[in-house]
Design a protein around this motif. Structure first.
Motif, mmCIF file in Angstrom:
data_model
loop_
_atom_site.group_PDB
_atom_site.id
_atom_site.type_symbol
_atom_site.label_atom_id
_atom_site.label_comp_id
_atom_site.label_asym_id
_atom_site.label_seq_id
_atom_site.Cartn_x
_atom_site.Cartn_y
_atom_site.Cartn_z
ATOM 1 N N ALA A 74 1.020 -1.186 0.347
ATOM 2 C CA ALA A 74 -0.081 -0.122 0.096
ATOM 3 C C ALA A 74 0.739 0.953 -0.114
ATOM 4 C CB ALA A 74 -0.854 -0.562 1.804
ATOM 5 N N LEU A 75 2.211 1.075 0.301
ATOM 6 C CA LEU A 75 2.854 2.296 0.848
ATOM 7 C C LEU A 75 3.863 2.629 -0.105
ATOM 8 C CD1 LEU A 75 4.191 5.077 2.361
ATOM 9 C CD2 LEU A 75 5.749 3.107 3.497
ATOM 10 N N PHE A 76 4.014 1.617 -0.978
ATOM 11 C CA PHE A 76 4.962 1.364 -1.931
ATOM 12 C C PHE A 76 4.533 1.492 -3.080
ATOM 13 C CE2 PHE A 76 7.931 0.522 1.116
ATOM 14 C CZ PHE A 76 9.117 1.498 1.262
ATOM 15 N N GLY A 77 3.002 0.709 -3.460
ATOM 16 C CA GLY A 77 2.485 0.987 -4.729
ATOM 17 C C GLY A 77 1.368 1.422 -4.708
ATOM 18 N N ASN A 78 1.495 2.433 -4.357
ATOM 19 C CA ASN A 78 -0.043 3.315 -3.944
ATOM 20 C C ASN A 78 0.370 4.701 -3.361
ATOM 21 O OD1 ASN A 78 -1.624 0.809 -3.346
ATOM 22 N ND2 ASN A 78 -2.984 1.006 -4.999
ATOM 23 N N ALA A 79 -0.012 4.546 -2.234
ATOM 24 C CA ALA A 79 0.415 6.322 -1.735
ATOM 25 C C ALA A 79 1.172 6.621 -1.814
ATOM 26 C CB ALA A 79 0.348 5.707 0.065
ATOM 27 N N LEU A 80 3.006 6.132 -2.070
ATOM 28 C CA LEU A 80 3.989 7.031 -2.198
ATOM 29 C C LEU A 80 4.255 7.595 -3.692
ATOM 30 C CD1 LEU A 80 6.713 6.254 -0.141
ATOM 31 C CD2 LEU A 80 5.665 8.083 0.074
ATOM 32 N N PRO A 81 3.675 5.898 -4.502
ATOM 33 C CA PRO A 81 4.463 6.752 -5.952
ATOM 34 C C PRO A 81 2.512 7.591 -7.037
ATOM 35 C CG PRO A 81 3.257 4.125 -4.907
ATOM 36 C CD PRO A 81 3.347 5.406 -4.473
#
Length: 314
Positions: A74-81
């Motif tokens: 969720a962090l590296f695949g959605n929120a951040l990018p």
């Protein structure tokens, strides 16, 4: 690893969904703040994925390892990018963003070599990805870099950081414990939404400057429903079946998708460099497959020899 026709169909579907996200995002940020566009696409995706997961998904055995993978994806695949790339697109041209996004297969290839069993860097695979990247550069053309302003370098660095996040997410999705694709998509999208909701507090208390029109709202609906919700399901399924390096090739196909839409639907001219780029991209993908196909043939030959040896011993 041998890839079935279904894998290629899923890859093309993801290309269409994610290839359309750049245009939809561009429409959205014309009238809405970046954090609102990103949060809205995730909220819309959640509204679709959560009920579907509760009704139809097979619930996996819950474990700390599985939910830890969900949080990281969720962090590296959605929120951040989503946040990084959307912010960067405000400053640099979409053509430049396309070239930067095309570096994801190279980043994924390097990470997968050390982290994913069976996806080591080989001569054919590395050469294929490099040829494909050259094809993207040719497709975009030298004019895309003619107006590079040093002031835009931070935005380019932010997009490259987003590319690295996508590469990390591809590895994590490949290594996650077995779980239903729909359930995984709903879980990671919901977690990413919760991560980004606090950013909405930065919006002005009286958003007088926010006046979205119908096309902006329709773009958000398409962005959330197609390019986020449906794409997340297909991505979770495909990366588990075919591997992170295979899925990362869609970053070469997305510019081709944009070219096809421009030529086929908008009547844009087809230049000779477009055909050269197409040959390079498809040739690079074919070169990357050579080693896998050779490996599969070698495995089959070894199996046949082993079977013959066992027959002789009997």
């Amino acid at each position: 690893m041998h890839h079935r026709p279904t894998d290629w169909l899923l890859l093309l579907a993801l290309t269409a969904l994610w290839g359309s996200a750049f245009a939809l995002t561009g429409i959205g940020v014309e009238a809405l703040p970046v954090q609102l566009v990103v949060a809205a696409r995730l909220l819309i995706a959640c509204a679709l994925l959560l009920p579907a997961a509760l009704l139809f998904a097979r619930r996996p055995a819950h474990s700390a390892r599985l939910w830890g993978a969900y949080v990281l994806i969720a962090l590296f695949g959605n929120a951040l990018p989503y946040s990084l790339v959307t912010w960067g697109q405000q400053t640099i041209a979409s053509a430049q963003a396309g070239i930067l996004m095309a570096t994801m297969p190279l980043a994924t290839l390097g990470m997968a070599h050390y982290l994913v069993p069976g996806e080591r860097i080989t001569r054919h695979r590395a050469g294929g990805f490099l040829v494909g990247f050259c094809g993207v550069v040719v497709l975009i053309g030298p004019a895309a870099w003619g107006d590079v302003d040093p002031a835009r370098l931070p935005a380019m660095g932010v997009i490259l950081l987003g590319v690295c996040c996508y590469a990390v997410a591809a590895i994590l999705a490949r290594l996650r414990p077995p779980s239903d694709a729909l359930y995984s998509a709903a879980a990671t999208t919901t977690l990413a939404t919760l991560m980004l909701l606090p950013t909405l507090l930065a919006l002005p208390a009286t958003p007088t400057a926010i006046h979205p029109e119908e096309r902006h709202l329709l773009a958000l609906l398409a962005l959330g429903g197609g390019s986020t919700a449906l794409a997340a399901i297909l991505y979770m399924r495909l990366v588990k079946r075919a591997g992170a390096a295979f899925v990362s090739q869609l970053n070469y196909l997305i510019p081709l998708w944009a070219l096809g839409v421009g030529v086929g639907l908008l009547g844009e001219p087809l230049a000779s460099r477009h055909l050269l780029a197409l040959a390079l991209i498809l040739g690079g993908m074919a070169l990357a497959r050579r080693e896998r196909d050779a490996g599969a043939d070698q495995t089959g030959s070894d199996s046949n020899r082993s079977a013959k040896a066992r027959s002789k011993r009997r």
